[in-house]
Design a protein around this motif. Structure first.
Motif, PDB file in Angstrom:
ATOM      1  N   TYR A  98      42.909  43.181  19.206  1.00  0.00           N
ATOM      2  CA  TYR A  98      41.845  44.142  18.915  1.00  0.00           C
ATOM      3  C   TYR A  98      42.268  44.969  17.715  1.00  0.00           C
ATOM      4  CZ  TYR A  98      44.722  47.793  21.061  1.00  0.00           C
ATOM      5  OH  TYR A  98      45.749  48.672  21.356  1.00  0.00           O
ATOM      6  N   GLN A  99      41.301  45.432  16.961  1.00  0.00           N
ATOM      7  CA  GLN A  99      41.553  46.308  15.816  1.00  0.00           C
ATOM      8  C   GLN A  99      41.405  47.754  16.270  1.00  0.00           C
ATOM      9  OE1 GLN A  99      38.825  45.079  12.746  1.00  0.00           O
ATOM     10  NE2 GLN A  99      40.073  43.329  12.119  1.00  0.00           N
ATOM     11  N   PRO A 115      33.602  42.920  16.943  1.00  0.00           N
ATOM     12  CA  PRO A 115      34.663  42.625  15.970  1.00  0.00           C
ATOM     13  C   PRO A 115      34.122  41.783  14.818  1.00  0.00           C
ATOM     14  CG  PRO A 115      35.446  42.244  18.211  1.00  0.00           C
ATOM     15  CD  PRO A 115      33.977  42.464  18.304  1.00  0.00           C
ATOM     16  N   ALA A 141      39.233  38.093  19.881  1.00  0.00           N
ATOM     17  CA  ALA A 141      39.266  39.511  19.509  1.00  0.00           C
ATOM     18  C   ALA A 141      38.319  40.304  20.389  1.00  0.00           C
ATOM     19  CB  ALA A 141      38.887  39.684  18.039  1.00  0.00           C
ATOM     20  N   LEU A 142      38.808  41.471  20.884  1.00  0.00           N
ATOM     21  CA  LEU A 142      37.996  42.367  21.698  1.00  0.00           C
ATOM     22  C   LEU A 142      37.552  43.551  20.865  1.00  0.00           C
ATOM     23  CD1 LEU A 142      40.216  42.494  24.941  1.00  0.00           C
ATOM     24  CD2 LEU A 142      38.426  40.846  24.347  1.00  0.00           C
ATOM     25  N   ALA A 143      36.581  44.255  21.375  1.00  0.00           N
ATOM     26  CA  ALA A 143      36.180  45.514  20.745  1.00  0.00           C
ATOM     27  C   ALA A 143      37.321  46.517  20.855  1.00  0.00           C
ATOM     28  CB  ALA A 143      34.911  46.047  21.401  1.00  0.00           C
ATOM     29  N   SER A 144      37.345  47.444  19.946  1.00  0.00           N
ATOM     30  CA  SER A 144      38.468  48.407  19.884  1.00  0.00           C
ATOM     31  C   SER A 144      38.596  49.218  21.162  1.00  0.00           C
ATOM     32  CB  SER A 144      38.280  49.330  18.685  1.00  0.00           C
ATOM     33  OG  SER A 144      39.309  50.295  18.631  1.00  0.00           O
ATOM     34  N   SER A 161      37.565  48.422  24.185  1.00  0.00           N
ATOM     35  CA  SER A 161      38.012  47.577  25.302  1.00  0.00           C
ATOM     36  C   SER A 161      39.501  47.295  25.199  1.00  0.00           C
ATOM     37  CB  SER A 161      37.240  46.249  25.286  1.00  0.00           C
ATOM     38  OG  SER A 161      35.857  46.465  25.462  1.00  0.00           O
ATOM     39  N   GLY A 162      40.015  47.064  23.981  1.00  0.00           N
ATOM     40  CA  GLY A 162      41.445  46.839  23.824  1.00  0.00           C
ATOM     41  C   GLY A 162      42.268  48.051  24.193  1.00  0.00           C
TER      42      GLY A 162
END
Length: 577
Positions: free
Chosen positions: A127-128, A136, A162-165, A167-168
């Protein structure tokens, strides 16, 4: 394979070093005493390598270790100090793993991937940080680049999602809570009263993937409808084939039982096979009682009948009715007593109209007791019809059935039976009402076509001759020896036959002094001498009248004609017109 949803659960499993056996079972804890977090949206697939259809990734969730101090320092603000690491899981085991890490620097991500490749990792979740709950970026976005031209995708043996920020961040926070002993996790004291204190309580991730080729709902509906239509068409076709087969077998059995005469009812034009024709008796014509040789020939016949007008059988329906008034070349045969054979009182061949010569002419007798020249009747029976030219009695033995019964024959026979039943009902209705004039044509027959008109005429008593239609005008009648023909009226212009080689357009002076052209070309006057030439001329004239019109092989004209789409429908749906 793209990720559709990701489920984060809390599981409990025993320490494998405290067991004397291999254990791969775990217990999923309830959501009231553990962490459950289903992620159903804002999931981006960065790499799908190593995932096959039906093999969804799963495993224990952990954060890989970094190698450089610079990356470790940068990681401290994003990853809690007590987050689950590889050292917090049972060592030297083949448990499935799912790596989890923030994507913050290209060089640090390369170290994360290198560490994950050394462990039995099934998938990698990233995740970012500080990007909110937005979707993402796409996999070809520059933010996912590691300055290696995308080679990291091919080097990894696992997929990357990749997950949403937000959620990460939630998952990373829970990893810091489920990394210690059983009593250190949330609700640890409650769990300690249920499980052994040496058991592990960790987060488990399950990634549900899809091939991405799922059809839209509209296409799914169309496919279902198409499948139903194909099933209905197949079922209907099989049902119609079974019905037609049953009807063909039923018609065949009724023909064999002698209940239906296919040619008499006008269903199919039959001819007499040569093997049956050769069984018909042939003898020398006598004008008295039959000689001993003819008696022996006739004694072989199964059921001889007198040469009397039989009850009329309609050529289309086969219904017996009162004989219609008609002239016959066979005079009535007197009834004999004590089983004596009747005399041969038929002096003329009805086909060629030539007289029989006593004790000289060879004749062939049909089961109905009518006699003919063998050359005349054999040609007729072999090429045109199986019915007697005189009384329309079948020459074929009882129960004779053609080799192939077609759907066309079944359809025509059923139509004839319906017309016959309808005619009988109309006749009863007319009798009840006191009607003196029978209805000639039923109104419902008008739309049936030529077959309906023929059937309608046959049902009401009209005689239909089974011989083929004449292709040429009817020639002048041949005057037999000793016959006296009345002179034509003076005002009636009748053609006068000419001798062979005479121009038929020549104007001939008649006895009344008027000029009458010969309107019938192609026919000549029969030669007066000798008699043998006259007989040959009469036979050729009879063959010309017959026209050698051979019937269709199986009466399947309707099935084999028409455009291709119609023929195809007839094959799929038998009985289609």
């Amino acid at each position: 394979m793209t990720a559709q949803s990701i489920g984060i659960f809390t599981i409990e499993f025993p320490d494998p070093y405290t067991l004397s056996y291999y254990n791969d079972k775990f217990t999923t804890l309830g959501s009231n005493i553990s962490f459950h977090y289903p992620i159903t949206n804002n999931i981006q697939t960065l790499s799908s390598k190593g995932v096959s259809s039906g093999g969804d990734p799963y495993g224990l969730l952990y954060v890989p270790d970094l190698q450089s101090d610079e990356c470790k320092t940068a990681e401290q603000s994003l990853v809690p100090k007590n987050a689950t690491r590889l050292k917090n899981l049972p060592q030297a085991t083949d448990y499935s793993l799912v790596a989890f890490a923030p994507w913050f620097r290209p060089d640090c991500m390369i170290q994360y991937f290198e560490a994950a490749r050394t462990a039995p990792v099934k998938a990698f979740l990233v995740y970012q940080p500080n990007q909110g709950n937005a979707m993402p970026p796409l996999m070809n976005d520059a933010s996912w680049g590691l300055n290696d031209g995308g080679s990291w995708k091919s080097q990894n043996h696992f997929p990357v999602y990749a997950l949403a920020s937000i959620s990460g961040s939630i998952v990373m926070d829970q990893l810091s809570k489920y990394s210690g002993n059983l009593t250190d996790v949330p609700h640890g004291h409650d769990l300690a009263s249920i499980f052994s204190p040496t058991d592990y309580v960790r987060l488990w991730a399950t990634i549900n993937t899809d091939s991405g080729s799922q059809l839209p709902s509209l296409w799914v509906f169309l496919v279902i409808v198409l499948g139903l239509l194909v099933a209905i068409i197949f079922t209907t076709s099989c049902f119609m084939h079974l019905i037609q087969r049953r009807r063909r077998n039923d018609l065949r059995q009724r023909v064999i039982n002698g209940e239906v005469d296919l040619e008499a009812v006008g269903v199919k034009r039959l001819t007499v096979p040569r093997q049956y024709l050769e069984k018909l008796p042939t003898y020398t014509y006598t004008d008295g009682l039959r000689n001993e040789e003819s008696e022996k020939a006739l004694s072989r016949q199964p059921s001889p009948t007198h040469n009397l007008p039989s009850p009329a059988i309609d050529a289309e329906t086969g219904v017996k009715s009162l004989p219609l008034p008609r002239r016959t070349s066979a005079p009535d045969v007197p009834t004999l007593r004590d089983g004596a054979l009747p005399t041969l009182s038929q002096p003329t061949c009805p086909i060629c109209l030539d007289d029989f010569e006593t004790n000289e002419t060879q004749v062939r007798e049909l089961p109905c007791r009518h006699i003919f020249h063998p050359d005349c009747v054999d040609t007729f029976l072999l090429s045109n019809s199986s019915l007697c030219p005189m009384c329309k009695t079948s020459v074929l033995p009882s129960g004779y059935c053609p080799a192939k019964i077609t759907n066309v024959m079944v359809r025509r026979e059923r139509m004839i039976r319906r017309m016959r039943a309808r005619s009988a009902a109309d006749a009863q209705s007319s009798t009840a009402q006191g009607s003196a004039q029978p209805t000639r044509t039923h109104p419902s027959w008008r739309g049936v076509g030529s077959l309906g008109s023929r059937i309608g005429g046959a049902v009401v008593g009209r005689r239909v001759f089974s011989a083929p239609a004449r292709a040429q005008p009817r020639p002048p009648d041949i005057e037999m020896a000793g016959a006296v023909s009345p002179p034509p009226p003076a005002t009636d212009a009748r053609p006068i036959p000419t001798s062979p080689g005479t121009d038929t357009s020549e104007v001939i002076e008649s006895s009344s002094g008027s000029e009458r052209p010969n309107a019938r070309e192609g026919y000549s006057q029969p030669p007066s001498t000798p008699r043998q030439n006259r007989r040959e001329w009469a036979r050729q004239r009879a063959l010309a009248l017959l026209g050698h019109q051979y019937p269709p092989a199986g009466n399947e004209d309707d099935e084999s004609e028409g455009p291709r789409w119609r023929r195809g429908l007839r094959k799929v749906f038998p009985g289609f017109r």
